[in-house]
Structure formats: C-alpha cells, structure tokens
Design an enzyme around this catalytic site. Structure first.
Site, PDB file in Angstrom:
ATOM      1  N   ARG A   1     -13.435   7.478 -99.360  1.00  0.00           N
ATOM      2  CA  ARG A   1     -13.026   6.966 -98.044  1.00  0.00           C
ATOM      3  C   ARG A   1     -12.715   5.487 -98.186  1.00  0.00           C
ATOM      4  O   ARG A   1     -12.910   4.910 -99.253  1.00  0.00           O
ATOM      5  CB  ARG A   1     -14.058   7.267 -96.936  1.00  0.00           C
ATOM      6  CG  ARG A   1     -15.496   7.255 -97.270  1.00  0.00           C
ATOM      7  CD  ARG A   1     -16.081   5.945 -97.639  1.00  0.00           C
ATOM      8  NE  ARG A   1     -15.731   4.892 -96.694  1.00  0.00           N
ATOM      9  CZ  ARG A   1     -15.692   3.608 -96.970  1.00  0.00           C
ATOM     10  NH1 ARG A   1     -15.978   3.177 -98.198  1.00  0.00           N
ATOM     11  NH2 ARG A   1     -15.377   2.700 -96.070  1.00  0.00           N
ATOM     12  N   GLY A   2     -12.200   4.917 -97.091  1.00  0.00           N
ATOM     13  CA  GLY A   2     -11.691   3.543 -97.168  1.00  0.00           C
ATOM     14  C   GLY A   2     -10.195   3.648 -97.410  1.00  0.00           C
ATOM     15  O   GLY A   2      -9.754   4.395 -98.305  1.00  0.00           O
ATOM     16  N   ALA A   3      -9.416   2.926 -96.606  1.00  0.00           N
ATOM     17  CA  ALA A   3      -7.970   3.143 -96.588  1.00  0.00           C
ATOM     18  C   ALA A   3      -7.300   3.098 -97.976  1.00  0.00           C
ATOM     19  O   ALA A   3      -6.621   4.055 -98.357  1.00  0.00           O
ATOM     20  CB  ALA A   3      -7.326   2.152 -95.618  1.00  0.00           C
TER      21      ALA A   3
ATOM     22  N   ARG B   1      -6.304  12.993 -93.218  1.00  0.00           N
ATOM     23  CA  ARG B   1      -6.844  12.028 -92.245  1.00  0.00           C
ATOM     24  C   ARG B   1      -5.667  11.268 -91.619  1.00  0.00           C
ATOM     25  O   ARG B   1      -4.772  10.835 -92.334  1.00  0.00           O
ATOM     26  CB  ARG B   1      -7.829  11.036 -92.905  1.00  0.00           C
ATOM     27  CG  ARG B   1      -9.100  11.696 -93.425  1.00  0.00           C
ATOM     28  CD  ARG B   1     -10.158  10.686 -93.808  1.00  0.00           C
ATOM     29  NE  ARG B   1     -10.802  10.064 -92.645  1.00  0.00           N
ATOM     30  CZ  ARG B   1     -11.610   9.022 -92.729  1.00  0.00           C
ATOM     31  NH1 ARG B   1     -11.863   8.453 -93.906  1.00  0.00           N
ATOM     32  NH2 ARG B   1     -12.169   8.523 -91.649  1.00  0.00           N
TER      33      ARG B   1
ATOM     34  N   GLN C   1     -21.569   3.785 -93.130  1.00  0.00           N
ATOM     35  CA  GLN C   1     -20.918   3.181 -94.304  1.00  0.00           C
ATOM     36  C   GLN C   1     -21.484   1.792 -94.606  1.00  0.00           C
ATOM     37  O   GLN C   1     -21.485   1.356 -95.750  1.00  0.00           O
ATOM     38  CB  GLN C   1     -19.401   3.054 -94.080  1.00  0.00           C
ATOM     39  CG  GLN C   1     -18.631   4.346 -94.088  1.00  0.00           C
ATOM     40  CD  GLN C   1     -18.452   4.888 -92.694  1.00  0.00           C
ATOM     41  OE1 GLN C   1     -19.279   4.652 -91.808  1.00  0.00           O
ATOM     42  NE2 GLN C   1     -17.396   5.643 -92.468  1.00  0.00           N
TER      43      GLN C   1
ATOM     44  N   ASP D   1      -7.473  -0.194 -91.189  1.00  0.00           N
ATOM     45  CA  ASP D   1      -6.876   1.092 -91.565  1.00  0.00           C
ATOM     46  C   ASP D   1      -5.398   1.161 -91.229  1.00  0.00           C
ATOM     47  O   ASP D   1      -4.646   1.907 -91.846  1.00  0.00           O
ATOM     48  CB  ASP D   1      -7.624   2.245 -90.893  1.00  0.00           C
ATOM     49  CG  ASP D   1      -8.987   2.398 -91.529  1.00  0.00           C
ATOM     50  OD1 ASP D   1      -9.919   1.672 -91.109  1.00  0.00           O
ATOM     51  OD2 ASP D   1      -9.108   3.175 -92.484  1.00  0.00           O
TER      52      ASP D   1
ATOM     53  N   ASN E   1      -9.495  -0.198 -87.071  1.00  0.00           N
ATOM     54  CA  ASN E   1     -10.539  -0.227 -88.109  1.00  0.00           C
ATOM     55  C   ASN E   1     -11.714   0.589 -87.591  1.00  0.00           C
ATOM     56  O   ASN E   1     -11.685   1.120 -86.465  1.00  0.00           O
ATOM     57  CB  ASN E   1     -10.946  -1.674 -88.433  1.00  0.00           C
ATOM     58  CG  ASN E   1     -11.840  -1.752 -89.670  1.00  0.00           C
ATOM     59  OD1 ASN E   1     -11.488  -1.188 -90.716  1.00  0.00           O
ATOM     60  ND2 ASN E   1     -12.973  -2.398 -89.573  1.00  0.00           N
ATOM     61  N   LYS E   2     -12.726   0.699 -88.412  1.00  0.00           N
ATOM     62  CA  LYS E   2     -13.887   1.532 -88.094  1.00  0.00           C
ATOM     63  C   LYS E   2     -14.390   1.296 -86.675  1.00  0.00           C
ATOM     64  O   LYS E   2     -14.462   0.147 -86.204  1.00  0.00           O
ATOM     65  CB  LYS E   2     -14.987   1.233 -89.125  1.00  0.00           C
ATOM     66  CG  LYS E   2     -16.290   1.990 -88.983  1.00  0.00           C
ATOM     67  CD  LYS E   2     -16.118   3.496 -88.912  1.00  0.00           C
ATOM     68  CE  LYS E   2     -15.306   4.085 -90.033  1.00  0.00           C
ATOM     69  NZ  LYS E   2     -14.866   5.486 -89.759  1.00  0.00           N
TER      70      LYS E   2
END
Ligand code: MRU
Length: 349
Positions: free
Chosen positions: A52-54, A95, A200, A241, A251-252
């Site tokens: 995960r993570g862009a 995603r 995270q 993201d 973003n998150k």
C-alpha cells in the site's frame, strides 16, 4: 542496534519470475515477504493492503503487468496489446484513489507503442517497470532534500498514515526528510498519528522510523489538537494519493482534520508528493473518487471485534484537503505554494 535505511526491507522487489513484496499487514510483529506469481496475486495484495502507499501500489501493479505479459503465448502484436489492455483494466480496478496506480500501468501501456515484436514488447515492459521503481527512489530522495529546507533543528513535526520508505521505492515522501535529517545528524522530533482504521501510523510509520533510530512519538488520532497545543508542534507533513490541477489533495482519512488544525493553530501544513501523484485531468478535489473499504476495518482492530456486530459503518479510506489549507506542496522539482493552478501547470512544462 541502530539500523540504517539501507536495511529497512524494500516494499517491492522484481525477481524475474515473480514479485516479492513485504507483507505490510504482518508488520510490525513479523517481517514476512510474500511472493506473487500471477496478476491475481498482485490484485489481491493491493486490495488487502499487503502492499500500500500510492507509489508502492504503482510499482507493484507495473511489475504485475510486466510479469503477466511474459506468459502471453500470442505472436501478433495487436493481440498482445489487446490482452495487455484487458489485464491493465483488471489491475486498475484494485484501488480507485491513488493515481500512481493508473500512472504506472499507463506508462507500461505506452512502453510498447513502438515495439517491433512480441518479444521486444515483453522486454520493454520489464524495463519500464524497473525504471519506475528506480526513478521513484531518486524522486523520493529529492523530495526529502526539498522538504528538509522547510525544517529547522529541533522542529517537532506531526504526520499521519505511512508515507515512508515502504510506501514507495525507498525514503518515502513525507518521511523522506526525516531520513535525510538523521543522515545529517539534524535533530527533529516526529509525532505519528496512529491512523485508524487500519493503523498505518502505529504499525508502519513507527516501525520504519524506530528501525532508523529516528525520534518518534505515537499518538492516537484524536490527540492531534492537544498534542499540537501542548507539545509545540511546529509543522505537519503528509503524503498524497492524488493532487488535482488546483492543488486539492486526497490523502489518508484524517488528513483534512490535521489541515484544519494546522490553520487553526497557525502552523504550516505541507504535502509531499512526486509528480506521479498529480492528476491534471481533474480540475478540483470534488472529482476524486474516494475509496470506501470494508466495514470490518472499523468494527475490528486486527481480529478483535470492538463494536456491536452488524452496526452500520462508513469507512472512507481517504479525504480531500482543499488547496487553501496547504502551505506548500513539495515535489522532486521543488516547493510550490500560493497559486497552485499556475505552479502545478508549470511543473509539467
Ligand atoms: O490506504 P493506504 O495505506 O494505501 O494510504 C496511503 C496514504 O494515504 C499515503 O499517505 C499516500 O499513499 C502517500 S504514500 C507515499
């Protein structure tokens, strides 16, 4: 014993006949690697946040596409392209929010535009995916260099989620300046929001930074305002993201809360992201698709149910911070602020 960044495991590794990923769902308790042999394996790993993570999602998807294309038995290039497009669309559906996924797989599609044979196309795909990963490492280091110019000795910086080494090829985006500061023995204090629902921050950011012996303090998300007030937080830095043409930033989930707090406490709010995170096809953040994830991420912590079974849940994985809350956006080409529409357009000229 202190670990240097070179010893923090890579998020993704190309192994010719398979892809090795660090299983981020097992962290911090176990450092386990997972070998992905098919595009379906890659899809599942992305959906379940094992990777995960862009930027890391983009790199893994690119390798997935390159890997699956090696098994195509067609001899006609048009047929090869058709199959690749089908697989591109499949992995694109893993995603929706991080644009790096689409950016990376579309780079692979373009890499075969001028291929002279199926074999040449297969080779091009591998080279392109490897380049994406190598470029991301260099890019993240440059972001770190620019970000570090915004900090001074003994600053106390708050972050959310994990925009670190394991969310990218190396170094991370928002966490990159902390690694560079460590290299240069510049003291900084990091405060990490745990980042509910899937933690995270607590599981990944804290794990990464502790391995590099970086001074990090963990807080729960609802402690942010009190921490800013009582611990003298000097700035906030987050990853992204997707950034639209006007600088609005997805973003998150929880990032928008921090941006509002930053404004209220009059401290800078920075977004660190590579150019691969910008989406100039979207004018504003209103157009960004926000992923909604399974209710179990909210009703459970790990395997433990923490809410009455069956409760209605809203679980958006991201939020959008309007550009007016963002003090500056830090990219590999420098720091921009103010008239984002113009500066973002200029980044791509
Ligand atoms: O759902 P995740 O863990 O993939 O969300 C990650 C983030 O929101 C990060 O901040 C973003 O992708 C930047 S990673 C350098």
């Amino acid at each position: 014993m202190t670990k240097s960044l070179t010893e923090i495991p890579l998020s993704v590794e190309w192994k010719e006949t398979y892809i090795r990923i660090l299983d981020q769902q097992k962290l911090p308790h176990e450092t386990v690697f997972l070998d992905l042999f098919t595009l379906k394996d890659v899809f599942q790993a992305i959906v379940t946040l094992k990777v995960r993570g862009a930027p890391a999602i983009g790199i893994t998807a690119a390798y997935g596409l390159a890997l699956t294309a090696q098994s195509y038995t067609v001899s006609c290039l048009n047929e090869f392209r058709r199959k690749l497009q089908e697989d591109r669309d499949y992995i694109a559906s893993s995603r929706p929010t991080a644009v790096n996924l689409f950016w990376a797989i579309d780079r692979l599609m373009k890499a075969i535009d001028h291929a002279s044979s199926v074999n040449a196309a297969k080779t091009n795909l591998i080279h392109e995916a490897v380049s994406i990963q190598m470029e991301d490492e260099a890019t993240c280091r440059e972001i770190g260099e620019y970000a570090l110019t915004l900090f001074k000795k003994n600053d106390r910086v708050l972050t959310i989620c994990n925009a670190g080494s394991i969310a990218t090829a190396k170094y991370g985006t928002a966490l990159s300046p902390f690694y560079l500061a460590k290299e240069r023995e510049m003291p900084l204090k990091v405060f990490a929001c745990e980042t509910r629902p899937v933690l995270q921050g607590a599981r990944l950011t804290v794990w990464e930074l502790l391995q590099a012996n970086i001074d990090v303090t963990l807080i729960t998300d609802n402690m942010a305002a009190h921490t800013i007030k009582t611990k003298g937080i000097t700035s906030i830095i987050v990853g992204a993201d997707r950034i639209t043409a006007n600088g609005d930033t997805a973003n998150k989930i929880g990032t928008l809360n921090l941006a509002i707090l930053a404004k209220s406490f009059n401290i800078p709010f920075y977004v660190a992201a590579p150019l691969s995170t910008f989406d100039l096809t979207k004018k504003t953040g209103e157009e960004i698709v926000i992923e909604e994830r399974p209710p179990t991420e909210v009703t459970h912590i790990g395997d433990q149910l923490i809410a009455p079974a069956g409760v209605t849940v809203f679980n958006p994985a991201f939020d959008v911070t309007p550009n007016e809350y963002i003090t500056a956006i830090i990219t590999e080409k420098g720091v921009i602020s103010g008239d984002y529409r113009t500066h973002i357009r200029d980044l791509f000229i």
